[in-house]
Design an enzyme around this catalytic site. Structure first.
Site, PDB file in Angstrom:
ATOM      1  N   VAL A   7       0.863  -1.159   0.019  1.00 19.71           N
ATOM      2  CA  VAL A   7      -0.049   0.030   0.079  1.00 19.71           C
ATOM      3  C   VAL A   7       1.050   1.082  -0.137  1.00 19.71           C
ATOM      4  CG1 VAL A   7      -1.940   1.207   1.116  1.00 19.71           C
ATOM      5  CG2 VAL A   7      -1.846  -1.189   1.164  1.00 19.71           C
ATOM      6  N   CYS A   8       0.748   2.185  -0.957  1.00 19.98           N
ATOM      7  CA  CYS A   8       1.437   3.470  -1.115  1.00 19.98           C
ATOM      8  C   CYS A   8       0.512   4.511  -1.613  1.00 19.98           C
ATOM      9  CB  CYS A   8       2.549   3.204  -2.224  1.00 19.98           C
ATOM     10  SG  CYS A   8       3.916   1.972  -1.539  1.00 19.98           S
ATOM     11  N   ASN A   9       1.154   5.552  -1.352  1.00 18.44           N
ATOM     12  CA  ASN A   9       0.531   6.964  -1.949  1.00 18.44           C
ATOM     13  C   ASN A   9       0.092   6.698  -3.355  1.00 18.44           C
ATOM     14  OD1 ASN A   9       0.569   9.592  -3.434  1.00 18.44           O
ATOM     15  ND2 ASN A   9       0.586  10.311  -1.174  1.00 18.44           N
TER      16      ASN A   9
END
Length: 96
Positions: A7-9
């Site tokens: 999960v990332c920006n």
């Protein structure tokens, strides 16, 4: 095979790191990348959630939303897309 969620920006490209982690694992891991705005829709069957350093401040919120281990990727490993390094961290957390 273990399922890992990265999960990332939403503005960051996470697919490259996901593929590098899979390759480092000898394809024993299935790693799928999602943005912080959509990850909750895809939690079924996930064994570990990895969080990119740019959204590390969301760690408490993400831990409350999931029932599996959550680990933040170090900025250095993320910055150079170090799939082998991240895979080493995963092995320590849940095994290969």
């Amino acid at each position: 095979m273990k399922n890992i969620m990265l999960v990332c920006n939403a503005g960051m490209s996470t697919g490259m790191l996901a593929k590098k982690i899979e390759a480092a694992s000898g394809n024993t891991l299935n790693v799928t990348a999602y943005s912080e705005s959509e990850y909750t829709d895809y939690l079924d069957g996930v064994d570990l959630v990895l969080i990119g350093p740019q959204i590390r401040f969301l760690m408490p919120q993400i831990k409350q939303a999931v029932s599996v281990p959550v680990h933040a990727i170090s900025p250095v490993k993320y910055g150079i897309m170090d799939g082998k390094g991240v895979y080493g961290d995963i092995q320590k957390l849940i095994g290969g």
